[in-house]
Design a protein around this motif. Sequence first.
Motif, PDB file in Angstrom:
ATOM      1  N   GLU A 326       1.168  -0.778   0.185  1.00  0.00           N
ATOM      2  CA  GLU A 326      -0.124   0.471  -0.195  1.00  0.00           C
ATOM      3  C   GLU A 326       0.913   1.545   0.175  1.00  0.00           C
ATOM      4  O   GLU A 326       0.705   1.945  -0.374  1.00  0.00           O
ATOM      5  CB  GLU A 326      -0.720  -0.142   1.257  1.00  0.00           C
ATOM      6  CG  GLU A 326      -2.006  -0.722   0.951  1.00  0.00           C
ATOM      7  CD  GLU A 326      -2.520  -0.990   2.128  1.00  0.00           C
ATOM      8  OE1 GLU A 326      -3.972  -0.381   2.211  1.00  0.00           O
ATOM      9  OE2 GLU A 326      -2.460  -1.320   3.388  1.00  0.00           O
ATOM     10  N   LEU A 327       2.053   1.346   0.591  1.00  0.00           N
ATOM     11  CA  LEU A 327       2.861   2.412   0.527  1.00  0.00           C
ATOM     12  C   LEU A 327       3.681   2.591  -0.431  1.00  0.00           C
ATOM     13  O   LEU A 327       4.094   4.170  -0.676  1.00  0.00           O
ATOM     14  CB  LEU A 327       3.530   1.821   2.035  1.00  0.00           C
ATOM     15  CG  LEU A 327       3.176   2.215   3.765  1.00  0.00           C
ATOM     16  CD1 LEU A 327       4.179   1.520   4.242  1.00  0.00           C
ATOM     17  CD2 LEU A 327       2.596   3.239   4.001  1.00  0.00           C
ATOM     18  N   ILE A 328       3.324   1.695  -1.298  1.00  0.00           N
ATOM     19  CA  ILE A 328       4.531   2.321  -2.145  1.00  0.00           C
ATOM     20  C   ILE A 328       3.202   3.397  -2.953  1.00  0.00           C
ATOM     21  O   ILE A 328       4.440   4.184  -3.781  1.00  0.00           O
ATOM     22  CB  ILE A 328       4.504   1.100  -3.649  1.00  0.00           C
ATOM     23  CG1 ILE A 328       5.154  -0.275  -3.304  1.00  0.00           C
ATOM     24  CG2 ILE A 328       4.564   0.766  -4.822  1.00  0.00           C
ATOM     25  CD1 ILE A 328       5.157  -1.254  -3.337  1.00  0.00           C
ATOM     26  N   ASP A 329       2.205   3.302  -3.064  1.00  0.00           N
ATOM     27  CA  ASP A 329       1.199   3.928  -3.705  1.00  0.00           C
ATOM     28  C   ASP A 329       1.256   5.520  -2.910  1.00  0.00           C
ATOM     29  O   ASP A 329       0.783   6.661  -3.092  1.00  0.00           O
ATOM     30  CB  ASP A 329      -0.048   3.472  -3.995  1.00  0.00           C
ATOM     31  CG  ASP A 329       0.160   2.680  -5.120  1.00  0.00           C
ATOM     32  OD1 ASP A 329       0.586   3.144  -6.099  1.00  0.00           O
ATOM     33  OD2 ASP A 329      -1.105   1.816  -4.721  1.00  0.00           O
ATOM     34  N   GLY A 330       1.551   5.368  -1.898  1.00  0.00           N
ATOM     35  CA  GLY A 330       1.937   6.676  -1.152  1.00  0.00           C
ATOM     36  C   GLY A 330       0.997   6.635   0.288  1.00  0.00           C
ATOM     37  O   GLY A 330       0.398   5.654   0.146  1.00  0.00           O
ATOM     38  N   VAL A 685      -1.048  -0.696  -8.846  1.00  0.00           N
ATOM     39  CA  VAL A 685      -0.779  -1.181 -11.061  1.00  0.00           C
ATOM     40  C   VAL A 685      -1.367  -2.596 -10.955  1.00  0.00           C
ATOM     41  O   VAL A 685      -2.098  -2.981 -11.853  1.00  0.00           O
ATOM     42  CB  VAL A 685       0.928  -1.579 -10.383  1.00  0.00           C
ATOM     43  CG1 VAL A 685       1.427  -2.198 -11.588  1.00  0.00           C
ATOM     44  CG2 VAL A 685       1.056  -0.019 -10.693  1.00  0.00           C
ATOM     45  N   ALA A 686      -1.188  -3.918 -10.133  1.00  0.00           N
ATOM     46  CA  ALA A 686      -1.730  -4.753  -9.917  1.00  0.00           C
ATOM     47  C   ALA A 686      -3.348  -5.044 -10.434  1.00  0.00           C
ATOM     48  O   ALA A 686      -3.628  -5.919 -11.186  1.00  0.00           O
ATOM     49  CB  ALA A 686      -1.563  -5.625  -9.068  1.00  0.00           C
ATOM     50  N   GLY A 687      -3.950  -3.963  -9.382  1.00  0.00           N
ATOM     51  CA  GLY A 687      -5.404  -4.279  -9.619  1.00  0.00           C
ATOM     52  C   GLY A 687      -5.592  -4.000 -11.277  1.00  0.00           C
ATOM     53  O   GLY A 687      -6.846  -4.809 -11.627  1.00  0.00           O
ATOM     54  N   PRO A 712      -3.864 -12.640   1.174  1.00  0.00           N
ATOM     55  CA  PRO A 712      -3.505 -11.790   1.641  1.00  0.00           C
ATOM     56  C   PRO A 712      -3.859 -10.272   0.572  1.00  0.00           C
ATOM     57  O   PRO A 712      -2.483 -10.471  -0.258  1.00  0.00           O
ATOM     58  CB  PRO A 712      -3.210 -11.798   2.987  1.00  0.00           C
ATOM     59  CG  PRO A 712      -1.913 -12.794   2.606  1.00  0.00           C
ATOM     60  CD  PRO A 712      -2.495 -13.770   2.027  1.00  0.00           C
ATOM     61  N   MET A 713      -4.809  -9.834   0.541  1.00  0.00           N
ATOM     62  CA  MET A 713      -4.259  -8.067  -0.504  1.00  0.00           C
ATOM     63  C   MET A 713      -5.247  -6.783  -0.204  1.00  0.00           C
ATOM     64  O   MET A 713      -6.107  -7.065   0.697  1.00  0.00           O
ATOM     65  CB  MET A 713      -4.595  -8.653  -1.735  1.00  0.00           C
ATOM     66  CG  MET A 713      -6.077  -8.857  -1.911  1.00  0.00           C
ATOM     67  SD  MET A 713      -6.242  -9.643  -3.754  1.00  0.00           S
ATOM     68  CE  MET A 713      -6.017 -11.289  -3.792  1.00  0.00           C
ATOM     69  N   LYS A 714      -4.768  -5.387  -0.154  1.00  0.00           N
ATOM     70  CA  LYS A 714      -5.500  -4.647  -0.782  1.00  0.00           C
ATOM     71  C   LYS A 714      -5.821  -3.730  -1.887  1.00  0.00           C
ATOM     72  O   LYS A 714      -4.648  -4.472  -2.602  1.00  0.00           O
ATOM     73  CB  LYS A 714      -4.657  -3.919   0.804  1.00  0.00           C
ATOM     74  CG  LYS A 714      -4.796  -4.711   2.518  1.00  0.00           C
ATOM     75  CD  LYS A 714      -4.872  -3.179   3.276  1.00  0.00           C
ATOM     76  CE  LYS A 714      -4.251  -4.293   4.458  1.00  0.00           C
ATOM     77  NZ  LYS A 714      -3.944  -3.428   5.556  1.00  0.00           N
ATOM     78  N   GLY A 715      -6.654  -2.952  -1.291  1.00  0.00           N
ATOM     79  CA  GLY A 715      -6.771  -1.479  -1.960  1.00  0.00           C
ATOM     80  C   GLY A 715      -6.961  -2.124  -4.033  1.00  0.00           C
ATOM     81  O   GLY A 715      -8.405  -3.179  -3.146  1.00  0.00           O
ATOM     82  N   VAL A 720     -10.705  -5.081  -7.451  1.00  0.00           N
ATOM     83  CA  VAL A 720     -10.532  -5.960  -8.279  1.00  0.00           C
ATOM     84  C   VAL A 720     -10.880  -7.232  -8.800  1.00  0.00           C
ATOM     85  O   VAL A 720     -11.866  -8.454  -8.853  1.00  0.00           O
ATOM     86  CB  VAL A 720      -9.581  -5.601  -9.229  1.00  0.00           C
ATOM     87  CG1 VAL A 720      -9.642  -6.192 -10.892  1.00  0.00           C
ATOM     88  CG2 VAL A 720      -9.390  -4.523 -10.128  1.00  0.00           C
ATOM     89  N   VAL A 721     -10.067  -8.160  -7.769  1.00  0.00           N
ATOM     90  CA  VAL A 721     -10.536  -9.925  -7.656  1.00  0.00           C
ATOM     91  C   VAL A 721     -11.570 -10.068  -7.138  1.00  0.00           C
ATOM     92  O   VAL A 721     -12.364 -11.047  -7.635  1.00  0.00           O
ATOM     93  CB  VAL A 721      -9.339 -10.103  -6.527  1.00  0.00           C
ATOM     94  CG1 VAL A 721      -9.407 -11.582  -6.052  1.00  0.00           C
ATOM     95  CG2 VAL A 721      -8.328  -9.937  -7.437  1.00  0.00           C
ATOM     96  N   MET A 722     -12.423  -9.132  -6.207  1.00  0.00           N
ATOM     97  CA  MET A 722     -13.513  -9.365  -5.093  1.00  0.00           C
ATOM     98  C   MET A 722     -14.677  -9.050  -6.459  1.00  0.00           C
ATOM     99  O   MET A 722     -15.644  -9.717  -6.124  1.00  0.00           O
ATOM    100  CB  MET A 722     -13.280  -8.144  -4.076  1.00  0.00           C
ATOM    101  CG  MET A 722     -12.713  -9.006  -2.527  1.00  0.00           C
ATOM    102  SD  MET A 722     -12.629 -10.554  -2.454  1.00  0.00           S
ATOM    103  CE  MET A 722     -14.441 -10.626  -1.292  1.00  0.00           C
TER     104      MET A 722
END
Length: 840
Positions: A326-330, A685-687, A712-715, A720-722
């Motif tokens: 998450e922190l990669i995006d800020g 980016v991945a989503g 486990p994932m967020k953001g 998109v997955v959900m």
Amino acid sequence: MITRIITLLLFSAVTGTVMAQPGTDTDTSWKKEYRETATRINNLVHTKLEVKPDFSKSYLYGKAWITLRPHFYPTDSLSLDAKGMDINKVLLVKGNTQTPLQFQYDDWTIRIKLDKTYKSNETYTVYIDYTAKPDEFEAKYADKAMLGIKGMYFINPRGEEKDKPTQIWTQGETESSSAWFPTIDKTNQRCTQELTATVDNKYITLSNGKLMSQKKNADGTRTDYWKMDLPHAPYLFFLGVGNYAVIKDKYKDKEVNYYVEPEYASVAKKIFGNTPEMMAFFSRITGVEFPWVKYSQITGRDFVAGAMENTTATLHQESAQQDARELIDGNNWESTIAHELFHQWFGDYVTTESWSNITVNESFANYSETLWDEYKRGKDAGDAQNFQDMQNYLGSGSEKKNLVRFYYKDREDVFDAVSYQKGGRILHMLRHLVGDSAFFKSINNYLTTNKFKSAEAHQLRLAFEEVTGRDLNWYFNQWYFDNGHPSVDIDYVYDDAAGKVTVIVKQTQKSGKYFKLPLDVDIYNGAQKNRYTIWSKNAVDSFTFNYTKRPDLVNVDADKITLWTKKDNKTLDNYIHQYKYAGNYLDRREAIDFAAKKQDDPKAVELLKTALNDKYPGLRNHTISLLNLGKANVRTAMEATLLNLAKNDPRSTVKANAIDKLGDYEKSEYAGLFLYAVNDSSYSVAGNALAALSKVDPASAAAIVKKLADQPMKGVLQEVVMNEVLKSGDETMAEKVIGGFAKMPLSQAKFEALGGLSTYLAAIKNIDKIKWGVDEIVKLRDGIPENFRNQTDPYINGMILKGLLGKKDKEAKADASNTSLQELVNYIKSKLPENEKKGF
């Protein structure tokens, strides 16, 4: 506090509607009730607490020694706020002597008869043995709960929720500290503090001031002793208890600590690590060195108010805890960290004397977000934050509220976009009006004059007048003690023969009053500009400027400071010149917005193409969002640039948005790029890459979704997955979808998840699981504070529940023999108010 207003702003964002006013109803008697500053009969001097929480009952066993003195007039009585407690003893303490005192108690206030009449130069100490029962108190007075009145929150106290830690945190603002210790719970009281907490040895504690000692006890508990030598207001008292990793940092010789859940220990400094630099920056600009002995920050589960500036011990909502991806995006919590830290000066060091004046706390804290971004990430970032806050206020429907508000229904109502965002913009305009040097000298004057005291807006005005030598009553009367904002039309009349341009500023607001507006006007020929200052004061004002060559641009409010709505009647050529030469964030954004409305015009398309490579990533993202790829000329012109951004932009959010837009081309040749980007470390980016891949290679995307569903994932990636899972109606995912929703705290993410949950419930067939999901939606709806329900109920009832009802009702009519479906329809209907049941 950052966001008692977050709830309203979130619902506005989710529903796309203008916020209704909290607490709006037919009772208008409050409009005649002047909310005066609390009368001080007795003043707090010192509070000493010994407390022991009982997790099995959610009780707090407490002993309080409260030292006071009369404010001015002699008195023989004392009233203390003490909400929902058992009061076991009330004694007067003189040395080693304890004398019982007569008292009356009504669940809210202890009224004590003192042993004699005390004068203002005499102190006395009252001892109270009590048991606080915060949960029982809130349940008893649920109609008064608003954003919570119980003061102390036991989180998963008996460990019944396996995925949630056991914690305690307190929340005093507005007047809820008195639900966990007796006090005079008013903003214009201050005292020093000692707190001794006895807890299970496995837990850590955090409180105000310095940890002086820790003692292990024979029964497996530990007693921690905290001491606060400088006085602060009772609503800022804090106690936190739980299993935390404590990450140590420092500012000069002062300890700075970050209390996070253990799984976030490795990223705690990535989240909070700018705190020492913020402390140095805020100390420098205020001219007041960070005044407290230490500064700690702690996270708390289920904390709905965003964050709270308890003196030396800020509490943050669990949303502050972001993982490394998450922190990669800020760091999306950095503005909140700045906001709460600045409160240590504006709110804690100098405290509003009444809730009517809350803006002297909150407007400064809000404006600190702009100041920090401007310092740390450049002027564009500061201007972007300032603009976003301006839009939050302008979209709030709050133009009839004064900034300083002496009439309100409930004190909670003043925590809104006026006190926060509008107040911050008013400070921004004041800074421009008096200049940076005078602005910061004036706030230093305000802080040093009123240190360890309470203050109001008039004292802020006097501080500015003393420094600047100017009478600023007109400014404060217009912006602090009145309401609304200007709306203007700006027209330009060029007379080349006479060599004159006339700027016409027409104030069009419906209030019938006109604002006094100092405006800078820049007149451009090429890159050269001349600046003039004008004052708009009337319904219509005209200002004429001479020229030898027709200007390329006349730019009113040149630094884009003014809080207003405007219709600025410039041409596309004017805006192209503005983008290139005026250069401020809003100059460029306005040009981008204008060009976006003209995407059939080649010059507008060229401007947008240029803006895709703007120096500020926020404007690159904004431009991407405005592209109309349904127009063939735009689609062709932008493709190469979007591809380059998708591959090479250094900012992950820009790369993600470019990939998302590139997916709209639906070209199989980009499948490789999308497949590669699905593995990017950035969730965004991945989503977006996965969503784009689903448009060109659905089979590969589906396989990736299946692989990722249990990870486990967020953001954005999680969304998109959900979304794919939700649309599939896979009932084996019910625990993840419905159960996951149930476990979420009240937050932006939970509100945004409502739509997805509704989609899933519409897709599945299992009646019990659908009912479970409906129950969770209803729990959220009914758990929202009553004074916000007029905003949230139309969305949850009218769009979420009613939308689901419509789909299930249609299924029931198509399968009339299915009694279970009809029972489900009736069940959903039973959860709706009568006015929403029409048509079913």
